[in-house]
Design an enzyme around this catalytic site. Structure first.
Site, mmCIF file in Angstrom:
data_model
loop_
_atom_site.group_PDB
_atom_site.id
_atom_site.type_symbol
_atom_site.label_atom_id
_atom_site.label_comp_id
_atom_site.label_asym_id
_atom_site.label_seq_id
_atom_site.Cartn_x
_atom_site.Cartn_y
_atom_site.Cartn_z
ATOM 1 N N ALA A 115 -46.905 15.999 -52.302
ATOM 2 C CA ALA A 115 -45.631 16.952 -52.483
ATOM 3 C C ALA A 115 -45.184 17.214 -51.068
ATOM 4 C CB ALA A 115 -46.064 18.061 -53.141
ATOM 5 N N ASN A 147 -42.596 16.384 -47.583
ATOM 6 C CA ASN A 147 -41.200 16.158 -47.681
ATOM 7 C C ASN A 147 -40.880 15.191 -48.192
ATOM 8 O OD1 ASN A 147 -40.723 18.789 -46.202
ATOM 9 N ND2 ASN A 147 -40.780 17.550 -44.284
ATOM 10 N N ARG A 150 -49.795 10.440 -37.622
ATOM 11 C CA ARG A 150 -50.723 10.184 -36.035
ATOM 12 C C ARG A 150 -50.631 11.321 -35.167
ATOM 13 N NH1 ARG A 150 -50.989 4.460 -32.752
ATOM 14 N NH2 ARG A 150 -52.394 5.249 -31.185
ATOM 15 N N ASN A 187 -56.285 7.084 -43.487
ATOM 16 C CA ASN A 187 -55.355 7.180 -44.354
ATOM 17 C C ASN A 187 -55.715 6.098 -45.569
ATOM 18 O OD1 ASN A 187 -53.481 9.213 -43.550
ATOM 19 N ND2 ASN A 187 -51.925 7.620 -42.569
ATOM 20 N N VAL A 190 -45.964 3.934 -50.014
ATOM 21 C CA VAL A 190 -45.048 4.843 -49.010
ATOM 22 C C VAL A 190 -46.115 5.199 -47.784
ATOM 23 C CG1 VAL A 190 -43.386 6.469 -48.454
ATOM 24 C CG2 VAL A 190 -43.668 5.568 -50.720
ATOM 25 N N ASN A 237 -48.455 5.349 -44.392
ATOM 26 C CA ASN A 237 -48.371 4.726 -43.223
ATOM 27 C C ASN A 237 -49.736 4.298 -42.831
ATOM 28 O OD1 ASN A 237 -45.602 3.677 -42.795
ATOM 29 N ND2 ASN A 237 -45.173 5.721 -42.288
ATOM 30 N N ARG A 254 -31.109 1.716 -43.243
ATOM 31 C CA ARG A 254 -30.925 2.271 -41.918
ATOM 32 C C ARG A 254 -29.945 1.445 -41.147
ATOM 33 N NH1 ARG A 254 -36.944 5.079 -40.785
ATOM 34 N NH2 ARG A 254 -36.246 7.200 -41.421
ATOM 35 N N HIS A 278 -42.946 -3.203 -41.352
ATOM 36 C CA HIS A 278 -42.089 -1.790 -41.231
ATOM 37 C C HIS A 278 -42.751 -1.006 -40.190
ATOM 38 C CE1 HIS A 278 -40.452 1.808 -42.595
ATOM 39 N NE2 HIS A 278 -41.643 2.532 -42.762
#
Length: 311
Positions: free
Chosen positions: A8, A10, A82, A95, A118, A120, A151, A175
């Site tokens: 939850a 950002n 990180r 992670n 999502v 990383n 982007r 990515h």
């Protein structure tokens, strides 16, 4: 249709907000390990319902996976950034443990869910989710290419001084700042190659700006971006739930496509109700093929740190 978003923070909260506001799903569950955090975010968003006019039911829960039961799509944003002094291997180790645990927990209650990764490093976490769960490749999708492409379109629109929605462009590859490949050669403005409007030098600058797009925002904000990542996730989820079959660059498992095997990396995909419906083959030139191979090598080097976790 039901969506669960794990994490939850950002990005997760922005994704929940957009999915709710646009009515992409009828029910959204926001889950976090921090006591009361997801509940507070969900309550704040739901208090917008009467002023923004949405009817999606959004709820927040603290680490209670029973509330996620029968989700059609599960978005995994959880993980840590990180920190200073932390090695890449340490970040991956932490992670990976989080993503593996989350995937196992959600699948206990939603065995047919499509997972959108999502967290990383995204390509590596997508590969981990696939290998650790044993799910078919159509049900594990990494969202990074959708964000990178948005982007890319933004920077092209700025260079062209034209609306971003009139620009068609895609980023493939890993990515990461050094692994993504903005396909300037194939970018277009209302069907016309952007090379008709921009010099080669301008296009190279756009590509360079795109590749450091995330780092630029981190420097400006002091933390990772969240509006565009959240919107990119919602865009992907919308194509799944509503079977829109949009072509979106996503990190998916390759079995010979683009000359690669046993790797999750960004390529053009048709995304629909079954998740990954099709990997689209585009004709890359020799330079692009070389860049893609180098990107795959870099992603594989990162994947090597997963061996002990997957053993």
């Amino acid at each position: 249709m039901k969506v669960t978003i794990v994490g939850a923070g950002n990005v997760g909260a922005s994704c929940a907000d957009i999915i709710s506001y646009r009515g992409i799903a009828s029910e959204v569950v926001l889950l976090d390990i921090k006591e009361g955090f997801a509940e507070g975010k969900a309550m704040d968003i739901m208090q917008c319902a009467t002023t923004t006019g949405f009817n999606t039911q959004l709820s927040g829960v603290t680490n209670d996976y029973t509330k996620t039961a029968n989700s059609d799509v599960v978005v995994i944003t959880s993980g840590i950034p990180r920190k200073p002094g932390m090695t890449r291997e340490e970040l991956i180790g932490i992670n990976a443990g989080i993503v593996k645990s989350v995937a196992e927990n959600v699948l206990q209650h939603s065995p047919n869910a499509i997972l959108v990764v999502v967290s990383n490093p995204m390509d590596t976490m997508t590969y981990l989710a696939l290998k650790s769960t044993g799910l078919p490749k159509n049900r594990i999708i990494g969202m990074g290419g959708a964000l990178d492409s948005s982007r890319f379109k933004y920077f092209l629109s700025k260079a062209l001084d034209k609306p971003a929605n009139d620009v068609s462009a895609m980023v493939i590859g890993g990515h990461g700042d050094t692994t993504m490949i903005p396909l300037t050669r194939l970018a277009s403005y209302n069907g016309i190659p952007v090379s008709e409007f921009l010099s080669e030098a301008a296009l190279q600058q756009v590509a360079a700006d795109t590749m450091v797009g995330g780092a630029t925002l981190t420097k400006l904000l002091g933390t990772s971006a969240w509006y565009a990542p959240g919107a990119s996730v919602a865009y992907l989820v919308d194509s799944i739930l509503n079977n829109q079959r949009k072509m979106i660059a996503c990190s998916v498992y390759l079995e010979g496509e683009y000359g690669q095997n046993d790797i999750c990396i960004g390529v053009p995909c048709i995304i629909g109700r079954n998740g990954l419906e099709e990997i689209v083959a585009i004709n890359l030139n020799e330079t692009e093929k070389d860049l893609f191979a180098k990107s795959a090598d870099a992603v594989r080097a990162m994947n090597a740190d997963l061996k002990s976790i997957l053993a």
